[in-house]
Design a protein around this motif. Structure first.
Motif, short mmCIF file in Angstrom:
data_model
loop_
_atom_site.label_atom_id
_atom_site.label_comp_id
_atom_site.label_asym_id
_atom_site.label_seq_id
_atom_site.Cartn_x
_atom_site.Cartn_y
_atom_site.Cartn_z
N PHE A 9 0.82 -1.20 0.00
CA PHE A 9 0.00 0.00 0.00
C PHE A 9 0.87 1.26 0.00
CE2 PHE A 9 -2.26 3.39 2.31
CZ PHE A 9 -3.33 3.56 1.44
N LEU A 10 1.89 1.24 0.82
CA LEU A 10 2.76 2.42 0.89
C LEU A 10 3.47 2.67 -0.44
CD1 LEU A 10 4.26 2.32 4.49
CD2 LEU A 10 2.56 3.88 3.53
N LYS A 11 3.80 1.60 -1.13
CA LYS A 11 4.40 1.75 -2.46
C LYS A 11 3.45 2.53 -3.36
CE LYS A 11 7.27 -2.27 -3.18
NZ LYS A 11 7.18 -3.65 -3.69
N GLN A 56 -3.69 5.96 13.36
CA GLN A 56 -3.66 4.54 13.02
C GLN A 56 -3.63 4.35 11.51
OE1 GLN A 56 -5.74 5.84 15.66
NE2 GLN A 56 -3.77 5.37 16.61
N ILE A 57 -2.94 5.25 10.85
CA ILE A 57 -2.83 5.09 9.40
C ILE A 57 -1.39 4.71 9.07
CG2 ILE A 57 -4.67 6.73 8.96
CD1 ILE A 57 -2.48 8.76 8.20
N TRP A 58 -1.15 4.37 7.83
CA TRP A 58 0.16 3.84 7.46
C TRP A 58 1.07 4.87 6.83
CZ3 TRP A 58 -2.08 -1.16 4.84
CH2 TRP A 58 -2.51 -2.02 5.86
N TYR A 59 0.47 5.84 6.17
CA TYR A 59 1.28 6.80 5.42
C TYR A 59 1.71 7.94 6.34
CZ TYR A 59 2.84 9.81 1.61
OH TYR A 59 3.59 10.59 0.78
N GLY A 60 2.96 8.03 6.62
CA GLY A 60 3.44 9.08 7.49
C GLY A 60 4.69 8.66 8.23
N HIS A 61 5.07 9.47 9.20
CA HIS A 61 6.25 9.17 10.01
C HIS A 61 5.89 8.15 11.07
CE1 HIS A 61 8.76 12.40 8.39
NE2 HIS A 61 7.65 13.12 8.33
N ARG A 62 6.47 6.99 11.01
CA ARG A 62 6.25 5.97 12.03
C ARG A 62 6.76 6.51 13.37
NH1 ARG A 62 6.37 0.03 10.70
NH2 ARG A 62 5.73 -0.91 12.67
N ILE A 63 5.99 6.28 14.40
CA ILE A 63 6.37 6.78 15.72
C ILE A 63 7.67 6.12 16.18
CG2 ILE A 63 5.67 6.82 18.16
CD1 ILE A 63 2.85 7.34 17.20
N PRO A 64 8.67 6.91 16.58
CA PRO A 64 9.97 6.32 16.92
C PRO A 64 9.99 5.73 18.33
CG PRO A 64 10.08 8.70 17.12
CD PRO A 64 8.69 8.39 16.68
N VAL A 65 9.10 4.76 18.54
CA VAL A 65 9.00 4.10 19.83
C VAL A 65 8.96 2.60 19.57
CG1 VAL A 65 7.58 3.75 21.88
CG2 VAL A 65 7.73 6.02 20.85
N PRO A 74 3.12 0.65 15.67
CA PRO A 74 2.58 0.61 14.30
C PRO A 74 2.00 1.96 13.85
CG PRO A 74 1.05 -0.41 15.82
CD PRO A 74 2.29 -0.09 16.61
N ASP A 75 1.78 2.86 14.78
CA ASP A 75 1.11 4.11 14.44
C ASP A 75 2.06 5.11 13.77
OD1 ASP A 75 -1.12 3.03 15.48
OD2 ASP A 75 -1.28 4.38 17.20
N THR A 76 1.46 6.09 13.12
CA THR A 76 2.23 7.17 12.51
C THR A 76 1.85 8.48 13.20
OG1 THR A 76 0.51 7.32 10.85
CG2 THR A 76 2.50 6.10 10.25
N LEU A 77 2.61 9.51 12.89
CA LEU A 77 2.37 10.80 13.54
C LEU A 77 1.42 11.68 12.73
CD1 LEU A 77 6.02 11.57 14.60
CD2 LEU A 77 4.08 11.33 16.16
#
Length: 719
Positions: free
Chosen positions: A121-123, A421-430, A453-456
């Motif tokens: 999907f991200l592709k 809770q979406i995929w497109y974005g900066h993955r949380i650095p945790v 798994p979350d993004t910002l």
RNA sequence: GCGCCUUUAGCUCAGUGGUAGAGCGUUCCGUUCACAUCGGAAAGGUCGUAGGUUCGAUCCCUACAAGGCGCACCA
């Protein structure tokens, strides 16, 4: 004088060529200007970022207006000899882009993102974003924007990702980012949380039901959402309400629609005595205000609606798993059957919907990441800092009235939910490993860790924009030279989303303001005052207009009559009107150049002193107008500056001064001919300088005809 | 509920403490060469309403009305 000018100016044949010429010169980049001596090294700095357009599609008239305003200011600053930097870029716009691509995939392949999986999907999103980016870049160029492409940035590229992770880490370490289980705005359609600012309210008619939980429950309550009442854990009344005082502190066990409830009667000043029965059924898990009340009174929280907006009532199989609206009917039936429904009345209520997806917001409790706006750091909270920099005048907002709006927003600000809770974005650095939690810029090296798994929230990365584009977290020269930026120019509709978040992030991370001045432009509307949008079919495409009438005309139509912060009503007629102005400039120049005496030497222009009082008067008037135009630009009154320049050129220079020279040019003696010519030529060249920020293409086109090796773009604007 | 904005010529908007301006549109006239994507001329406004301050207000103050917007509430 070489070739005579054609009778008409043809934007189509000139604009692209001229833009390429500018690009090739390298002068959009201040470093190159210094290298070539066009700008002094110690010159005053003018720096500004382009608000990055979302990579969701095309630019609209609003973008064109923004580009026009910024380009005028930037070109003016550059011609003034300032060290001028304008950084372009694009925004990944997390939710907006993801939902757009999800829709496309659904439509074309009837698949969801889950069918494709995160990676695939991200592709797809990246491919879409790339195409969209390329279109946007072409459009920015078509408008003539003199941005420094060598510094172009994207909110999701590597340098910006590093900035985001570093900022997150820094804020986490300071305790300003925390993970907490709180009631958030859940968008069941987008299947994600959204921040308070991404919720839009729509007024709708609704029914207000007054009922009792059971026959022997003493206080009736009113609600528009009976289905949530199975999640009640208290009834709240006003502390001064004599009707209910005697019940406060009592607790009741009831069975409501088959669900056992334990209800405590509490007194809380948040309750309005006059509304409904003056008593509120408190549903801590599904209402922000109820959740706050529950916090104050240590009430238990009972989630009864899930993320699909379906009921969670295992005690009552008939209700369990029902959609909320069906559940509402179910509860109403039950109330009626048991003779507990006392009243049913019409009311209006504001329904909350997610801005991007239109999904009806369901408040529910969830473990999420938040920015704490009320926690002290450096002797103040983020809220206080955001307020201070504006009250102290470190940041000035134009028009000033928006400062009030800004304060009002801050005063009502709650902690900012930043996880999505979406995929497109900066993955949380945790990263998590069992009960352990690891927060850093890079992943832990040992095994067994799993990243959140979350993004910002997309505004987290745009909040860093003024300095992430300058290379932060590296201590770059750019950062030292150009930050804080001088100006931020953007629409008033993203004052909270973006402007406020930039102030927040920059204030904490750099202990600086991101910009000195905020200039807010209005929204572009159609001739009836409606907001332009594709779906309404009233959008005027800036590119189509530029092809038809030229980018210069399109730009000017968005400037004249547009006071800061006021909406702009635009019609094609208006654009056509300014195309005529471009023609006028062209033809005035054509006339002047046609009368160039044989063997004319431009050196004569430099030290020319007018011979007559009349000519002296003309020059004086020109100098005055030019100074006034400059003053207006410096006060960000572009609408006044543009109108003044326009008026002078057409109605003074073309109508009066040129007309007055005609007799001399036609039949005068050689000496008079030369005098008249020099006068016109002098004023023409000054006008080209004065008009260039507003109409860069046509003025440059004329200038190139006069000086084939010159570049008007970097000609000095002298007083 | 708190707050903000707008209300000036048919339309879009400027503007100033001394009884109003621009562009577009309309009407009329004009086509020997910078431009008909033009030039010239004209018509058209009790500057939302009612008070107040002032020698004098469209511009300042108050109230009201209409339209729009933000935030909060929304049980």
């Amino acid at each position: 004088m070489s070739e005579p000018l054609e009778t008409r100016y043809d934007p189509g044949a000139n604009e692209e060529k001229i833009y390429k010429l500018w690009e090739k010169s390298g002068y959009f980049n201040p470093d190159k200007c210094i290298e070539d001596g066009v700008t002094q090294k110690e010159a005053e700095v003018f720096s500004i970022v382009l608000p990055p357009p979302n990579v969701t599609g095309n630019l609209h008239m609003g973008h064109a207006a923004m580009l026009a305003v910024e380009d005028i200011l930037v070109r003016y600053a550059r011609m003034r000899g300032k060290r001028t930097l304008w950084i372009p870029g694009t925004d990944h716009a997390a939710i907006a882009t993801q939902s757009k691509v999800e829709k496309l995939i659904k439509k074309e392949e009837d698949k969801s993102r889950h069918d494709l999986g995160r990676e695939e999907f991200l592709k797809r999103v990246n491919v879409f974003a790339k195409e969209s980016h390329d279109t946007i870049v072409r459009q920015i160029k078509a408008m003539g924007a003199s941005v420094d492409w060598s510094r172009e940035a994207f909110t999701l590229d590597e340098p910006r990702s590093l900035a985001v992770r570093t900022a997150f880490k820094k804020m986490y370490d300071a305790g300003l980012i925390y993970r907490g289980n709180r009631v958030i705005n859940w968008d069941p359609k987008g299947q994600t949380t959204v921040s308070d600012d991404e919720v839009v309210y729509e007024e709708r008619k609704a029914k207000l039901y007054t009922f009792r939980y059971s026959k022997d429950f003493p206080i009736p309550v009113a609600t528009t959402r009976p289905e949530t009442k199975v999640g009640d854990t208290a009834v709240a009344v006003h502390p001064d309400d004599v009707r209910y005082k005697k019940y406060v502190g009592e607790e009741y066990d009831v069975e409501f629609a088959g669900v056992p409830l334990h209800i405590k009667i509490i007194a809380d000043p948040a309750v309005d005595k006059e509304f409904g029965t003056g008593a509120v059924g408190v549903t801590p898990a599904h209402s922000h205000t109820d959740w706050e009340m529950a916090e104050r009174h240590k009430l238990p929280l009972k989630q009864i609606i899930d993320e699909k907006a379906r009921m969670m009532t295992p005690e009552v199989p008939a209700l369990n798993g029902k959609k909320v609206l069906e559940a509402r009917e179910f509860i109403l039936m039950w109330l009626k059957e048991n003779d507990l429904l006392l009243k049913e009345e019409e009311t209006t209520q504001n329904v909350a919907a997610a801005e991007r997806t239109g999904g009806i917001i369901e408040p529910l409790p969830k473990l999420q990441w938040f920015v704490d706006v009320s926690k002290q750091f450096d002797r103040e909270t983020l809220k206080q800092m955001m307020r201070r920099v504006v009250t102290d005048g470190e940041i000035k907002i134009i028009p000033e009235r928006f400062e009030k709006t800004y304060y009002h927003w801050i005063d009502n600000l709650r902690d900012w939910c930043i996880s999505r809770q979406i995929w497109y974005g900066h993955r949380i650095p945790v990263w998590y490993r069992g009960e352990e939690l690891y927060v850093d810029v890079d992943a832990p090296e040992d095994k067994g860790w799993e990243q959140d798994p979350d993004t910002l929230d997309t505004w987290f990365s745009s909040g860093l924009w003024t300095f992430s584009t300058l290379g932060w977290p590296n201590e770059t020269n750019d950062l030292k030279t150009y930050h804080p930026t001088i100006l931020l120019e953007t629409g008033y509709d993203i004052l909270f989303f973006w402007v406020a978040r930039m102030i927040l992030m920059t204030g904490f991370i750099l202990d600086q303001v991101p910009f000195r001045t905020v200039y807010l432009h209005g929204l572009v509307r159609d001739e009836k005052g409606k907001k332009m949008s594709k779906s309404l079919g009233n959008a005027i495409d800036p590119l189509v207009m530029s092809e038809k009438y030229g980018a210069d005309a399109t730009r000017l139509s968005l400037i004249v009559g547009a006071a800061p912060g006021n909406d702009i009503k635009l019609s094609e007629d208006k654009i056509r009107g300014y195309r005529n102005f471009a023609t006028k400039i062209w033809n005035a120049a054509r006339f002047v150049l046609m009368n160039e005496p044989e063997g004319f030497d431009t050196a004569i222009l430099k030290n020319w002193v007018p011979e007559t009082k009349k000519d002296e008067g003309y020059l004086k008037e020109l100098t005055d107008v030019k100074r006034e135009v400059a003053e207006h630009i410096e006060k960000f009154e572009l609408h006044l500056a543009a109108e003044k320049a326009y008026h002078y050129f057409w109605h003074t220079f073309a109508d009066k001064i040129i007309e007055a020279q005609k007799p001399a040019l036609k039949s005068g003696e050689e000496k008079d001919k030369l005098g008249s010519y020099v006068l016109l030529r002098k004023i023409l060249e000054e006008c080209l300088v004065m008009l260039h920020p507003f109409m860069p293409f046509v003025t440059e086109a004329i200038y190139r005809r006069i000086y084939p090796e010159g570049l008007l773009m970097v000609k000095k604007w002298e007083d």
